[in-house]
Design a protein around this motif. Structure first.
Motif, PDB file in Angstrom:
ATOM      1  N   ILE A 145      28.065  -9.115 -35.591  1.00 55.08           N
ATOM      2  CA  ILE A 145      28.200  -8.401 -36.869  1.00 55.08           C
ATOM      3  C   ILE A 145      26.820  -7.921 -37.269  1.00 55.08           C
ATOM      4  O   ILE A 145      25.863  -8.713 -37.318  1.00 55.08           O
ATOM      5  CB  ILE A 145      28.812  -9.316 -37.947  1.00 55.08           C
ATOM      6  CG1 ILE A 145      30.303  -9.519 -37.626  1.00 55.08           C
ATOM      7  CG2 ILE A 145      28.644  -8.710 -39.346  1.00 55.08           C
ATOM      8  CD1 ILE A 145      30.987 -10.509 -38.509  1.00 55.08           C
TER       9      ILE A 145
ATOM     10  N   THR B  74      24.307  -7.101 -39.724  1.00 55.09           N
ATOM     11  CA  THR B  74      24.200  -7.538 -41.125  1.00 55.09           C
ATOM     12  C   THR B  74      23.739  -6.409 -42.042  1.00 55.09           C
ATOM     13  O   THR B  74      24.123  -6.368 -43.203  1.00 55.09           O
ATOM     14  CB  THR B  74      23.246  -8.741 -41.233  1.00 55.09           C
ATOM     15  OG1 THR B  74      22.019  -8.407 -40.581  1.00 55.09           O
ATOM     16  CG2 THR B  74      23.854  -9.962 -40.584  1.00 55.09           C
TER      17      THR B  74
ATOM     18  N   ASN C   9      27.129  -4.376 -42.233  1.00 53.84           N
ATOM     19  CA  ASN C   9      28.410  -5.071 -42.305  1.00 53.84           C
ATOM     20  C   ASN C   9      29.443  -4.431 -41.361  1.00 53.84           C
ATOM     21  O   ASN C   9      30.584  -4.179 -41.722  1.00 53.84           O
ATOM     22  CB  ASN C   9      28.936  -5.093 -43.745  1.00 53.84           C
ATOM     23  CG  ASN C   9      30.071  -6.100 -43.902  1.00 53.84           C
ATOM     24  OD1 ASN C   9      30.172  -7.041 -43.120  1.00 53.84           O
ATOM     25  ND2 ASN C   9      30.920  -5.865 -44.883  1.00 53.84           N
TER      26      ASN C   9
ATOM     27  N   PRO D  30      32.789  -0.896 -42.790  1.00 54.63           N
ATOM     28  CA  PRO D  30      33.142  -1.006 -44.203  1.00 54.63           C
ATOM     29  C   PRO D  30      33.535   0.376 -44.725  1.00 54.63           C
ATOM     30  O   PRO D  30      33.340   1.388 -44.052  1.00 54.63           O
ATOM     31  CB  PRO D  30      31.842  -1.481 -44.847  1.00 54.63           C
ATOM     32  CG  PRO D  30      30.769  -0.914 -43.975  1.00 54.63           C
ATOM     33  CD  PRO D  30      31.344  -0.887 -42.574  1.00 54.63           C
TER      34      PRO D  30
END
Lengths: 752, 752
Positions: free
Chosen positions: B134, B136, B139, B158
């Motif tokens: 993932i 960061t 996201n 996202p």
């Protein structure tokens, strides 16, 4: 008192002999210094292939260097360091682009760094379709010629190792990045990115595709590529870091910012090797098709002969007699320069890249490109319409097709990309001018739709007139940024709208005609009684203060005006000289002020907005001699048979065309108005061949008849058209193209 | 006194459950730090596509950076800054190459500079055919998998703007230059140059071709290219100079040193977009064919499932029972690493680039590439021969075809290019070893011809043995340059010539056999009684002075020896341990000295020339326990279920294979000799599935039988093959592959 002269009418003063065909008078070196930005390369008329010596990089021996400042031409007569032949070039432009695929012969050890492989040269010679020099470092004779889409070079080597290099890393263009692939030992193909014209057109990029063929099997072949410098530590292991690495074994495609291909040979003394370069803007396959079709085998002599013939055929559309050899040279070189751009874009099979699109379309006629319309709407297209109407109509078809493809008529189009360079809406006068001269075989409705669109869309959606909101609301363009050229913008809209009004009227669109005609007179907003000049307006309608109408000479930045002073723009309403004169307080005041502009040297012969100033005098009865005098003086002073023989940037033939028209005795003073202002012909006799598909006459002969006792008669006394007295210093296009013979009866004294 | 143990014979100790298939035991992070240079990317067994997280550039967050020193892997477990997924990677090599076509998802504003668009990551997970993390900063969940020639990524975004970037400017390779072309809004194709392996192989370059497809129509698409910095003055006009310029409208091909393509999308919360990357080393068309054939539509789950199955099928050729979970993980990860290289080169239609040629050939079987033979001749090919003989024979066909294409058997071959990395003539033992194990279905005459050529051609023409003049004349290679690795070179020639001698003899070429056998004993020249070690010789036959046999540890430069001390080479004559022992003064002296090498920590488990040192003890009756003890200790100390769980560079699986063989209880001590030295099995039961087309048995079960009262029995007491006592600590290949069941009766006490 009226003085009467005795005129001697003779049928023919001189014969154009076989030794002195028009092509013999062209000096391709004219304009190659003094910022003329022409080049002496080999090409065919209005074709995309040109092969031009490239001498603007790599050495302090050069006065002009593409990498030390803004430089827009691949060749400068002042320079000395030759680094190869550039393929596909622009002539007479003010921004760098094109001039890539640099082909260089060397001898001895092969070096691929142009800073080292370049050479001085001697015995430089050029004629239409031919250029040659001798590279003194290598003792190699180089010669180039071209068919419309394919270049050819002949390199004659001394005994020993001969090398042929194709440098894809450098060029005049600001774009970089190329790919090259070996097809066989004697053939390579590839592509390179071009564009970013004038730096500002950052999205106006396009690919050139090529196939290069050599007529001798090489001893070795390979590529080079400039390696990334790498970090310091890399040097320890990677001897190539930061250098031009040679790829001696790899033979599939190579891509990069700075790549090239090389071929080495064992040459006999005096051995010639010929190199062909086929080019396309569609695909590598089409580049090969162009090559195979136009030059199925390497035959330098045949190509040269054909190129020369094609030039002579085109130049012979106008035959001039009398005048000096230098005058003939200036004339035919001017015509030569006028026949460089716009040039064809389509391949031999008719394929071309659609405007601002990746689509490939096919045409059965010519598809043109390189439309520097802010310049050329003033006279180049008028010359095309008069002498080469079958090409002008195709240029108009191209322009309207561009609208269909892209939604906009062209402004400054370059190989399928719109660079939005300069201002205004110049396609309108180009099309309207030709329409009023009878070239009506185009999609008139679509053309009108395109013109109406750019004239009426609000700023936000308007790619052609970015300040249209202000213009439509206020009738002028106010200064909103220090150097936003607001007045220059508006002046272009006025002449465009005047053309559009006339076009609308002719098409029966009365309301539109009224609207646009009213707009075209908006220039009056700018007239400042205090200075007597056009003065920038602020958004609130007040004038910009302080204001000096002489500011802006020599490219000095000037609020409101693009490359010039207010004086270079104050008369720039050719469509309403009478109205302007009234505004200025009458004819005399107009004439005096215009004369002042010349006397005080505010006039700039190199900047288009004022190039028809001299002709404006002829709008006033009794003042026509000023036109004749000034034009003659300008021709004498600025258009000469020397490398500096153009007064400035040729602007894709616009300055040259100014000379061509004026030397013939007529000039299209107002774009869109189908007439010519008379000036004193430079030659005794000018035969313009006319295309009978378009015009009543198949040729019109202009004779400058001087009184027997006044060989230096520089003023027009009167005119006879087919024997009938013509009582005007203007002649309509219809009169000109319907006549067999026009006699200018000259006189030595100005005035009546 | 002989102690007798009670053994409990059980049929099966554990069952491999559905939850615990071999594939479940692989930890792709093993070797991703501590210079193991493996990577945790997704791939299929022995295939060219791998999709690997790339985290070695662009940020000080990283401990290891490809641009601040020699770095040979796209991923380091110690690093933090992810800049995309690299396609087609090397595993366990010591030189940078490959790892290009960097695919990166971002969200929010689009940034194309990897120094800025990279992201830290969390929740990293990897298993055969799968990697995920993932990002960061964004996201974004990223997942990758692969079919043999086509990668697939699934990015879960996202809500908001999602971006997918393909960076063609960077990569692990030292080569640069790429071309990319838009095919449609959701497909691009192109090529990039790779190669210059180890920096020194400057002509070993080759293209990778790709077709990338996205399963969602983007909002916008374009390219970027790093612009030349230009001169200072250019910044005034060209805002793009020196920056990553975006090409937002151009959609034909773009080429350059540092180019990329981008796609932007409007993503819903949690929306997944899948990206497929088809690759070929033949052509763009073949890359597309590979893509369309292997992954006709984007289906991440299906690809992942198939990749996982293909790994499990391969790994299940050996089933181990007993041992700890960590030991199983080390074993199956070792086998996994052994199944990365050599990998297939051919496209789905059989096309592949011929060796050192632009020719494209077609094969009906597998064409292999990435032959790091100086490493892999020692054990990887022996593992292939034993467990995957149908692949080993095709690898041999490939090697012989390379000779036919290029004139030389491979040395360190990389995607059709010979990099000539490391020394010796390692194809000879690879082929001879397999031949003596019954893999004879190849063009034996041509193979012999190839071997004879490299063994006998003079230096000048000899690309394989550049010091063959000296070697043939003197019987050794003298030191002629300070760090010319002369002794290392010669030692490789001795083992190669011993193999060649045995091959010649088997083929009835008695004279050749004699010649090469004699040569193979030339190592004796180097034996220096004073130091008791091999010592570099000068051209006059005298020893190099001064001399310290311990010099050369930890990559310290050492005259005569390549990456190691004299102690790492002094025993490196596996083909004549008896002769060496005699030279050293007898068996005891040999054993004592070898033990000293271990005791004083001169032994280097990470450098191939000495990796069979532990097994040499077993040549001496009564000393076999040393082999068993040292091997067990080395396995325990250096092969662990951690990212640093390989002791050093995996050398395309050679270290991993060392562990795999030794954990199974046998090791091919001498390349070319068809036998295995016995060591204590790590597992209670090992089932090796055998290919019945090659071997008598279809599987052989190895059981480590411990006395009931000695669970920690680490030494081999005796062996029973199919119930019969085997009175040796060595087993022939024929015995092994002809057996059903081999029982190691272990004991807790060393010695007899």
């Amino acid at each position: 008192m009226r003085k009467t002269f005795l005129y001697l009418f003779l049928g023919c003063f001189t014969m154009v002999s076989a030794q002195n065909e028009p092509v013999d008078y062209v000096n391709p070196f004219i304009g190659t210094t003094n910022y003329g930005t022409t080049n002496p390369g080999a090409m065919c008329p209005q074709s995309f292939m040109s092969v031009t010596p490239f001498n603007v990089m790599g050495s302090d021996l050069n006065k002009r260097d593409k990498d030390t400042g803004w430089w827009s031409t691949p060749y400068s007569f002042d320079n000395k360091y030759f680094t190869g032949y550039a393929h596909v070039n622009l002539s007479g432009v003010g921004c760098p682009d094109m001039s890539s695929l640099l082909l260089m012969p060397t001898s001895g050890d092969m070096i691929v760094d142009y800073r080292k492989y370049g050479s001085e040269y001697k015995d430089e010679t050029a004629s239409p379709g031919y250029y040659s020099n001798i590279l003194t470092k290598y003792n190699i004779k180089t010669e180039v010629s071209a068919t419309p889409r394919v270049g050819i070079a002949r390199f004659t080597f001394p005994k020993g190792q001969a090398n042929i290099l194709l440098n894809l890393g450098e060029g005049l263009t600001n774009e970089s990045g190329a790919m090259v692939r070996r097809v066989s030992d004697t053939e390579i193909e590839g592509t390179k990115l071009l564009g970013t014209f004038c730096y500002t057109a950052s999205q106006a990029v396009f690919p050139i595709y090529f196939v290069m063929r050599i007529n001798k099997a090489p001893k070795s072949v390979g590529y080079w590529k400039l390696q990334r410098p790498g970090e310091t530590w890399e040097k320890e292991w990677n001897k190539d870091a930061g250098t031009y690495k040679l790829y001696t074994k790899y033979n599939r495609e190579i891509a990069g910012d700075d790549v090239g291909a090389y071929f080495t040979f064992d040459a006999q003394e005096g051995e010639s090797i010929e190199v062909q370069m086929g080019v396309s803007f569609v695909s590598i396959e089409n580049a090969r098709l162009n090559l195979n079709t136009e030059q199925p085998k390497a035959d330098f002599e045949a190509v040269h002969k054909a190129a020369r013939k094609s030039w002579n055929d085109d130049l012979s559309r106008i035959l001039v007699e009398g005048g000096t050899k230098d005058q003939k040279t200036v004339f035919y070189t001017g015509l030569y320069h006028a026949l460089v751009h716009p040039n064809i874009l389509q391949d031999v099979n008719g394929d071309y890249p659609a405007m601002e699109s990746s689509e490939i379309k096919t045409t059965k006629e010519n598809r043109y490109t390189v439309f520097s319309l802010w310049d050329t709407y003033r006279n180049v297209h008028q010359l095309m319409t008069l002498v080469y109407p079958e090409r002008q109509i195709q240029m108009m078809h191209t322009m309207i097709d561009m609208y269909k493809e892209h939604g906009w008529l062209p402004k400054w189009e370059l190989y399928g990309r719109e660079s939005y360079t300069m201002e205004g809406d110049p396609s309108i006068p180009v099309i309207v001018d030709a329409w009023f001269k009878g070239l009506k075989d185009f999609d008139v409705n679509t053309a009108y739709e395109a013109m109406y669109k750019s004239a009426t869309l609000p700023s936000k959606e308007n790619l052609m007139r970015p300040d249209n909101d202000d213009y439509m609301k206020l009738g002028f363009v106010p200064l909103r940024g220090e150097f936003d050229n607001s007045v220059s913008h508006a002046l272009e809209y006025y002449i465009a709208d005047w053309n559009l009004a006339r076009f609308a009227e002719a098409l029966g669109k009365k309301e539109d005609a009224k609207l646009f005609y009213k707009r075209s007179l908006g220039y009056k907003h700018y007239y400042d009684k205090e200075s007597g000049a056009f003065r920038p307006l602020l958004p609130d309608g007040t004038f910009l203060t302080p204001f000096n109408p002489a500011q802006g000479m020599n490219f000095e930045p000037n609020p409101g005006f693009h490359e010039g002073s207010a004086w270079n723009y104050t008369f720039a309403v050719p469509h309403d000289i009478a109205g302007l004169a009234k505004l200025m307080g009458g004819d005399k005041k107009f004439v005096d002020k215009l004369q002042m502009v010349f006397d005080k040297e505010y006039f700039d012969v190199t900047n288009e907005p004022d190039i028809n100033y001299p002709h404006f005098f002829s709008n006033f009865k009794g003042e026509e001699w000023r036109t004749q005098k000034i034009v003659k003086q300008l021709l004498n002073d600025h258009f000469t048979n020397t490398p500096g023989g153009l007064p400035g940037n040729d602007d894709t033939g616009t300055l040259s065309t100014w000379a061509v028209f004026n030397m013939m005795g007529l000039y299209p003073e107002c774009p869109g108005r189908p007439d010519y202002t008379l000036v004193t012909p430079t030659f005794d006799k000018i035969t313009i061949k006319l295309n009978p598909n378009y015009y009543k006459s198949d040729k019109v002969v202009i004779e400058a008849v001087k009184p027997m006792d006044a060989a230096n008669a520089n003023f027009i006394g009167s005119l006879r058209i087919d024997g009938k007295v013509h009582d005007s210093f203007r002649i309509t296009h219809e009169e000109l193209t319907g006549a067999k013979e026009i006699k200018y009866l000259l006189k030595p004294i100005a005035g009546k």
